[in-house]
Scaffold this active site. Structure first.
Site, mmCIF file in Angstrom:
data_model
loop_
_atom_site.group_PDB
_atom_site.id
_atom_site.type_symbol
_atom_site.label_atom_id
_atom_site.label_comp_id
_atom_site.label_asym_id
_atom_site.label_seq_id
_atom_site.Cartn_x
_atom_site.Cartn_y
_atom_site.Cartn_z
ATOM 1 N N TYR A 1 0.834 -1.205 0.000
ATOM 2 C CA TYR A 1 0.000 0.000 0.000
ATOM 3 C C TYR A 1 0.861 1.245 0.000
ATOM 4 O O TYR A 1 1.901 1.288 0.673
ATOM 5 C CB TYR A 1 -0.871 0.049 1.260
ATOM 6 C CG TYR A 1 -2.030 -0.909 1.270
ATOM 7 C CD1 TYR A 1 -3.274 -0.522 0.778
ATOM 8 C CD2 TYR A 1 -1.894 -2.185 1.795
ATOM 9 C CE1 TYR A 1 -4.355 -1.394 0.813
ATOM 10 C CE2 TYR A 1 -2.965 -3.059 1.835
ATOM 11 C CZ TYR A 1 -4.200 -2.662 1.349
ATOM 12 O OH TYR A 1 -5.261 -3.522 1.385
ATOM 13 N N TYR B 1 -0.605 -10.005 0.744
ATOM 14 C CA TYR B 1 0.479 -9.478 1.585
ATOM 15 C C TYR B 1 0.367 -10.058 2.990
ATOM 16 O O TYR B 1 -0.715 -10.434 3.438
ATOM 17 C CB TYR B 1 0.444 -7.947 1.618
ATOM 18 C CG TYR B 1 -0.856 -7.338 2.090
ATOM 19 C CD1 TYR B 1 -1.095 -7.135 3.457
ATOM 20 C CD2 TYR B 1 -1.834 -6.955 1.196
ATOM 21 C CE1 TYR B 1 -2.287 -6.571 3.900
ATOM 22 C CE2 TYR B 1 -3.026 -6.397 1.627
ATOM 23 C CZ TYR B 1 -3.242 -6.210 2.967
ATOM 24 O OH TYR B 1 -4.422 -5.662 3.399
ATOM 25 N N ARG C 1 -3.089 -11.894 3.813
ATOM 26 C CA ARG C 1 -4.420 -11.487 3.346
ATOM 27 C C ARG C 1 -4.639 -11.961 1.912
ATOM 28 O O ARG C 1 -3.759 -11.790 1.061
ATOM 29 C CB ARG C 1 -4.562 -9.954 3.345
ATOM 30 C CG ARG C 1 -4.579 -9.220 4.673
ATOM 31 C CD ARG C 1 -5.701 -9.576 5.629
ATOM 32 N NE ARG C 1 -7.010 -9.917 5.072
ATOM 33 C CZ ARG C 1 -7.938 -9.039 4.684
ATOM 34 N NH1 ARG C 1 -7.730 -7.745 4.753
ATOM 35 N NH2 ARG C 1 -9.102 -9.453 4.219
ATOM 36 N N HIS D 1 -7.552 -8.377 -2.297
ATOM 37 C CA HIS D 1 -8.855 -7.739 -2.066
ATOM 38 C C HIS D 1 -8.831 -6.267 -2.452
ATOM 39 O O HIS D 1 -7.781 -5.635 -2.467
ATOM 40 C CB HIS D 1 -9.281 -7.876 -0.601
ATOM 41 C CG HIS D 1 -8.329 -7.228 0.352
ATOM 42 N ND1 HIS D 1 -7.202 -7.864 0.803
ATOM 43 C CD2 HIS D 1 -8.323 -6.000 0.928
ATOM 44 C CE1 HIS D 1 -6.533 -7.068 1.616
ATOM 45 N NE2 HIS D 1 -7.183 -5.917 1.704
ATOM 46 N N HIS E 1 -10.765 -2.595 -1.317
ATOM 47 C CA HIS E 1 -11.583 -1.947 -0.295
ATOM 48 C C HIS E 1 -12.578 -1.007 -0.978
ATOM 49 O O HIS E 1 -12.168 -0.202 -1.833
ATOM 50 C CB HIS E 1 -10.718 -1.101 0.643
ATOM 51 C CG HIS E 1 -9.753 -1.883 1.471
ATOM 52 N ND1 HIS E 1 -10.035 -2.285 2.751
ATOM 53 C CD2 HIS E 1 -8.503 -2.327 1.208
ATOM 54 C CE1 HIS E 1 -8.992 -2.935 3.251
ATOM 55 N NE2 HIS E 1 -8.045 -2.977 2.338
#
Lengths: 188, 243
Positions: B114, B153, B163, B166, B168
């Site tokens: 991120y 990640y 995770r 995905h 958000h």
């Protein structure tokens, strides 16, 4: 209970630790225009200035440094509508100390049976959905005691819905996600 | 009095959130819920509490580039990774489209990193990818994003925790309380069965968070398409059906 033949509601998931990328890009200097900021109303808006600040704490009393608070309120005439300098909606992300801050004008109630208030939605890493609470003003005791939503909270827990004056036009409202004095969250 | 308040925003009462299809506040698999999820019961309120209108973003310009994450962060070239299209509709529980609502998207890059100061995962940032986008639904509730398929990640929830890939998403319906912040997953991801956040959703509702590969949304020679619909709450039946 869900009615028959309805589509199933999409479940919620946590906003996670990186929500600022999408919901508060200005807080991490990301070059993308934010949809909303800490300014519920700007200086251009009619009404009495209001700064609402506070901390978010977890069940151990530790400040929550990655919470997102969204606020919604009526304007100084009791209307929900956007107007010059007024959107009636803001977003604040807590800092390292778990502190958030909104700039606004004091909301007016819509009618006699309502106290001035702001609605807040609280989300964070470790919260699997939105928590909804309401900010009332401690110095509006008489109106609070006639407000049906304030009165919906159990008497012993109502104090968690009160913002206290900390200076001219400045109020403090702390949010406790869990533990002693857990903030009242509404089933909404 | 309640009549006055309910008509003042022009909104019908909102149907309740289907708690049986949503995660519990404290989830033993997802560690940080333990000290953050409320333990008191949520307080029941009169139905007039539901008629608070969602924020009005009708004056905010949302461009096509805002909805194309392969373009909105370019500095000196295209972002790396697999280009994808994610599209679908925003509906209420009765199947009515929710038009004119803004959907916000954020995500990791193709390497699972991120663009956020708190993310210390040792995977490369992409100078041409911000990982943020925005789209407004049309009158039929349709939306469409172009983006990069995010990478998996690691996180610190439990040993060797990863995770699943995905996206958000955040959106409102007509009501402020109809706030939906969720995560969309990809079909066939082997990490789904191991992910406490995905598994926090009651089993019968988990498939609502998994996109469907869609050849009709796929653009030949350009990008695979995934279909994903959002279902918000609807108007309550008789004043407050759960009362």
């Amino acid at each position: 209970m869900a009615r028959a033949n309805r589509l199933g509601q999409t479940p919620t998931q946590t906003v996670g630790p990186y929500f600022a990328i999408g919901l508060a890009p200005h807080r991490i200097s990301l070059p993308f225009t934010p949809l909303a900021t800490e300014e519920i109303a700007t200086d251009e808006a009619e009404g009495e200035r209001l700064v609402l600040t506070g901390h978010v704490f977890d069940g151990d009393g530790v400040p929550v440094s990655d919470a997102l608070i969204e606020a919604r309120q009526r304007d100084a005439r009791g209307s929900w509508k956007s107007g010059p300098g007024f959107r009636g909606y803001g977003r604040a992300a807590t800092d390292q100390n778990g502190t958030f801050l909104f700039r606004s004008v004091k909301p007016a109630p819509a009618c006699d049976g309502e106290a001035p208030h702001l609605w807040l939605i609280v989300q964070a890493r470790g919260l699997l959905g939105p928590l909804i609470t309401r900010v009332h003003f401690a110095d509006e005791a008489e109106r609070n005691e006639r407000d049906p939503i304030f009165l919906a909270a159990p008497p012993a827990r109502r104090a968690t819905l009160l913002a206290h004056s900390i200076g001219p036009g400045r109020y403090r409202f702390d949010i406790r996600l869990q533990g002693e004095h857990e903030t009242v969250f509404f089933d909404l | 009095m309640s009549d006055f308040l309910s008509t003042d925003s022009g909104l019908a009462y909102l149907a309740p959130r289907d708690r049986a299809s949503n995660p519990a506040w404290i989830d033993t698999g997802y560690r940080s819920t333990g000290r953050r999820g409320p333990r008191e019961k949520l307080v029941t309120v009169p139905p007039l509490a539901t008629v608070v209108p969602a924020p009005d973003f009708s004056d905010i310009v949302v461009t096509e580039t805002d909805a194309d994450l392969t373009r909105n962060g370019r500095v000196n070239g295209q972002p790396l990774g697999e280009r994808i299209i994610v599209a679908g509709r925003v509906l209420d529980e009765d199947g009515r489209p929710v038009g004119g609502t803004v959907i916000e998207l954020w995500q990791a890059n193709a390497a699972g990193r991120y663009r956020h100061p708190v993310d210390d995962h040792d995977a490369p940032l992409d100078p041409n990818f911000l990982g943020v986008g925005r789209c407004r639904t049309d009158a039929e509730g349709r939306y469409r994003f172009v983006t990069i398929r995010p990478g998996s990640y690691p996180w610190r929830n439990h040993p060797n925790a990863w995770r699943p890939a995905h996206l958000h998403f955040a959106l409102f319906g007509r009501h402020f309380a109809d706030r939906l912040v969720t995560q969309m997953y990809f079909p066939g991801d082997p990490l789904l069965g191991l992910d406490p956040i995905f598994l926090s959703v009651p089993e019968h509702a988990r498939n609502r968070l998994i996109a469907r590969f869609d050849l009709d949304l796929t653009v030949e020679g350009y990008a695979l398409g995934y279909a994903f619909d959002f279902v918000l709450r609807g108007p309550a039946a008789t004043p407050w059906e759960s009362a």
